[in-house]
Design an enzyme around this catalytic site. Structure first.
Site, mmCIF file in Angstrom:
data_model
loop_
_atom_site.group_PDB
_atom_site.id
_atom_site.type_symbol
_atom_site.label_atom_id
_atom_site.label_comp_id
_atom_site.label_asym_id
_atom_site.label_seq_id
_atom_site.Cartn_x
_atom_site.Cartn_y
_atom_site.Cartn_z
ATOM 1 N N ASP A 146 -47.099 -44.118 -27.519
ATOM 2 C CA ASP A 146 -45.686 -44.603 -27.823
ATOM 3 C C ASP A 146 -44.832 -44.353 -26.717
ATOM 4 O O ASP A 146 -43.835 -44.913 -26.641
ATOM 5 C CB ASP A 146 -45.192 -44.202 -29.010
ATOM 6 C CG ASP A 146 -45.065 -42.867 -29.096
ATOM 7 O OD1 ASP A 146 -45.169 -42.030 -27.970
ATOM 8 O OD2 ASP A 146 -44.807 -42.183 -30.261
ATOM 9 N N GLY A 147 -45.367 -43.644 -25.598
ATOM 10 C CA GLY A 147 -44.502 -43.160 -24.576
ATOM 11 C C GLY A 147 -43.292 -42.230 -25.056
ATOM 12 O O GLY A 147 -42.439 -41.815 -23.971
ATOM 13 N N GLY B 179 -52.233 -40.823 -15.646
ATOM 14 C CA GLY B 179 -51.130 -41.472 -14.999
ATOM 15 C C GLY B 179 -49.869 -40.906 -16.040
ATOM 16 O O GLY B 179 -50.150 -40.724 -17.018
ATOM 17 N N ASP C 68 -55.549 -32.839 -14.735
ATOM 18 C CA ASP C 68 -54.555 -33.665 -14.454
ATOM 19 C C ASP C 68 -53.060 -32.666 -14.867
ATOM 20 O O ASP C 68 -51.896 -33.249 -14.723
ATOM 21 C CB ASP C 68 -54.480 -34.789 -15.285
ATOM 22 C CG ASP C 68 -54.558 -34.517 -16.791
ATOM 23 O OD1 ASP C 68 -55.706 -34.035 -16.899
ATOM 24 O OD2 ASP C 68 -53.967 -34.677 -17.836
ATOM 25 N N ASN C 69 -53.486 -31.586 -15.297
ATOM 26 C CA ASN C 69 -52.367 -30.428 -15.631
ATOM 27 C C ASN C 69 -52.008 -29.563 -14.610
ATOM 28 O O ASN C 69 -51.280 -28.489 -14.892
ATOM 29 C CB ASN C 69 -52.287 -29.931 -16.985
ATOM 30 C CG ASN C 69 -52.212 -31.227 -18.128
ATOM 31 O OD1 ASN C 69 -51.530 -32.228 -17.944
ATOM 32 N ND2 ASN C 69 -52.600 -30.859 -19.335
HETATM 33 P P1 AMP Z 1 -50.794 -34.576 -21.903
HETATM 34 O O1 AMP Z 1 -51.387 -33.888 -22.992
HETATM 35 O O2 AMP Z 1 -49.329 -34.417 -22.071
HETATM 36 O O3 AMP Z 1 -50.703 -33.692 -20.596
HETATM 37 O O4 AMP Z 1 -50.827 -36.009 -21.490
HETATM 38 C C1 AMP Z 1 -52.298 -36.494 -21.241
HETATM 39 C C2 AMP Z 1 -52.285 -38.098 -20.881
HETATM 40 O O5 AMP Z 1 -51.685 -38.526 -21.996
HETATM 41 C C3 AMP Z 1 -51.061 -38.458 -19.847
HETATM 42 O O6 AMP Z 1 -51.731 -39.574 -19.086
HETATM 43 C C4 AMP Z 1 -49.953 -38.660 -20.556
HETATM 44 O O7 AMP Z 1 -48.826 -39.447 -19.791
HETATM 45 C C5 AMP Z 1 -50.449 -39.533 -21.779
HETATM 46 N N1 AMP Z 1 -49.667 -39.358 -23.025
HETATM 47 C C6 AMP Z 1 -49.562 -38.222 -23.815
HETATM 48 N N2 AMP Z 1 -48.678 -38.502 -24.919
HETATM 49 C C7 AMP Z 1 -48.350 -39.558 -24.655
HETATM 50 C C8 AMP Z 1 -47.705 -40.530 -25.451
HETATM 51 N N3 AMP Z 1 -47.037 -40.163 -26.636
HETATM 52 N N4 AMP Z 1 -47.594 -42.002 -24.991
HETATM 53 C C9 AMP Z 1 -48.044 -42.399 -23.785
HETATM 54 N N5 AMP Z 1 -48.964 -41.560 -23.326
HETATM 55 C C10 AMP Z 1 -48.991 -40.187 -23.559
HETATM 56 MG MG MG Z 2 -50.355 -33.867 -18.707
#
Ligand code: AMP
Ligand code: MG
Length: 487
Positions: free
Chosen positions: A125-126, A90, A252-253
């Site tokens: 940390d969002g 998510g 998810d990507n």
């Molecule tokens: P990503 O690697 O950016 O495709 O992220 C994979 C998952 O981790 C997704 O659900 C992102 O929303 C979550 N995510 C990545 N980095 C963060 C972060 N710093 N804080 C919260 N969620 C994260």
């Molecule tokens: Mg992603």
């Protein structure tokens, strides 16, 4: 042209309700300021590029201010990460602010990445750091300029808010645009949580909003799956043709629209290397450059599994079978054009494979080779390029075949050949070291290099006065940059 407060919202995804996304407000960042904006992306929203410099622009695209009609939502999805299923992912740090439609009637999702914590943040940390936001911005706009389907990036907003990664960095936000942010993982989430009604609701939404022509078909879901297969085959063919390595092809990507999505440790090849792994954390090379092709099929199979409630397994299998031949056809077509060929011959694939092997063995710059091949007639170009090869005998043998192949196309007007080839062979690509230079300057408060690089990459096929250094091979330090998943 519209003023910032004149955007027209129509939040169709938000209306699907709380099973699909959660209402979350953005968490502002300290002292938000414009790092870079894309005039071309702003035009998609009918915005005058001049408004990027106004204080309200930075406030809106950092979540300090919201349009009255915006309905910020964090979407729920899941996905296969490095081959293993993660039941819930998510939007952990991004928010769909709303869907805006422009004067041409197109809908664009406004997605703010780095907007703070959501119910899906897990341990995160969002936030997103300046470095990764700049990389996503530059890559989306650069891919678009290369005619590779991708999400777009409107701007990067920087801040003073500290965030911790391997060291302390600063938070930033990137405003991403796409017709949809629905991923393969959205369908997987409702399939594996056994929510068939909600899955059907998602399916109806996607069909109506993004594949309306499939609704006319006897089996709309099957027609939609076929379209997704076709679009992904074409997108990945373009990645391979231009040396783009995504780095994290988790489901998810992967976008249902077949656009390049979620930029992490991506890279464009400098030297040609089929086995290149751009993600420093990808120890097994699952997402290596050449593996992107079979992984594309693997990901589509994961989506197919999630669509079994709607489509028969036989039909799914048959449709999946279209992926490789479609990929091959797109890839070969584009590579023929990169080689300056206008007709098709049986042995073209072999000619190309031989060239790539020679480039691999000698570490030849992938982008510059093709650009220079079009600078002059085939004979003169190969005579000049042969010095780049260690196996000169091998190259000479290839060059002889190539020159003969070009000659079989008949009389060639050299000016036309050059124009035709330069229109598909970029001079400038987003090399990792160029991105790194721009990031280093931006981290010390100087945004001029990001802006200059973005401008150069917006016109990758046209030689730009005074920008010769952007077309050069990387310096020694720039060849070995380690880019991890941390962002
Ligand atoms: P990503 O690697 O950016 O495709 O992220 C994979 C998952 O981790 C997704 O659900 C992102 O929303 C979550 N995510 C990545 N980095 C963060 C972060 N710093 N804080 C919260 N969620 C994260
Ligand atoms: Mg992603």
């Amino acid at each position: 042209m519209k003023a910032l407060d004149e955007l027209t919202f129509d939040n169709r995804f938000a209306r699907l309700g709380d099973t699909f996304s959660a209402h979350v407000l953005p968490e502002p960042i300290d002292n938000p300021r414009l790092v870079v904006a894309s005039p071309a992306a702003m035009a998609l929203l009918d915005l005058d590029p001049a408004v990027a410099e106004t204080p309200v622009f930075a406030e809106l695209f950092s979540g300090h201010k919201l349009w009255a009609e915006a309905e910020p939502r964090a979407m729920v999805y899941s996905g296969h990460q490095f081959g293993g299923y993660t039941p819930q992912l998510g939007d952990g740090r991004g928010l769909l602010l709303g869907e805006v439609y422009n004067e041409a009637g197109e809908h664009w999702d406004l997605h703010l990445k780095g907007a703070g914590q959501t119910p899906f943040s897990r341990m995160g940390d969002g936030r997103a750091v300046l470095r990764s936001s700049i990389r996503e911005f530059l890559a989306s706009e650069a891919l678009h300029a290369l005619n590779i389907p991708t999400t777009r990036a409107l701007c990067v907003i920087g801040s003073d808010t500290p965030v911790w990664r391997e060291k302390q960095e600063r938070a930033a936000m990137v405003l991403r645009l796409a017709h949809s942010h629905i991923r393969f993982g959205h369908f997987e989430y409702f399939y594996y949580t056994k929510k068939p009604e909600q899955q059907a609701e998602l399916g109806e939404h996607v069909l109506a909003m993004h594949f309306p022509e499939c609704l006319e078909q006897p089996e709309p879901y099957l027609a939609m799956f076929r379209e997704i297969v076709e679009r992904n085959a074409e997108m990945i063919a373009k990645w391979q043709a231009y040396g783009f390595c995504h780095g994290v092809m988790n489901t998810d990507n992967m976008s249902i629209l077949g656009i390049t999505f979620d930029f992490g440790p991506f890279a464009f090849l400098d030297d040609f290397d089929a086995h290149f792994i751009c993600n420093h954390s990808d120890h097994e090379g699952r997402y290596s450059f050449s593996n992107q092709v079979p992984i594309g099929q693997w990901n589509l199979s994961a989506l197919a599994q999630a669509l079994t409630p709607f489509i028969s397994v036989d039909a799914l299998r048959e449709t999946l079978g279209l992926y490789l031949p479609l990929y091959q056809a797109h890839y070969l077509d584009l590579m023929r054009r990169r080689l300056g060929l206008t007709t098709a011959e049986e042995d073209d694939q072999k000619l190309l494979e031989q060239l790539l092997q020679l480039m691999q063995n000698s570490g030849v710059d992938y982008t510059l080779f093709f650009r220079r091949l079009g600078d002059e007639s085939a004979e003169l170009a190969v005579a000049r390029l042969r010095d780049d090869f260690i196996d000169i005998k091998g190259f000479d043998a290839w060059a002889e075949l190539y020159v003969a192949r070009v000659a079989r196309e008949g009389e060639v007007d050299q000016a036309q050949r050059r124009e035709r080839m330069h229109a598909v062979n970029p001079l400038y690509i987003l090399r990792n070291y160029l991105a790194q230079n721009a990031i280093d300057a931006a981290e010390s408060g100087d945004y001029s290099e990001v802006r200059r690089l973005h401008a150069v990459l917006s016109n990758p096929f046209d030689e730009q006065a005074g920008m010769g250094s952007y077309a050069e091979r990387p310096p020694e330090w720039g060849k070995h940059l380690e880019i991890s998943c941390s962002s």
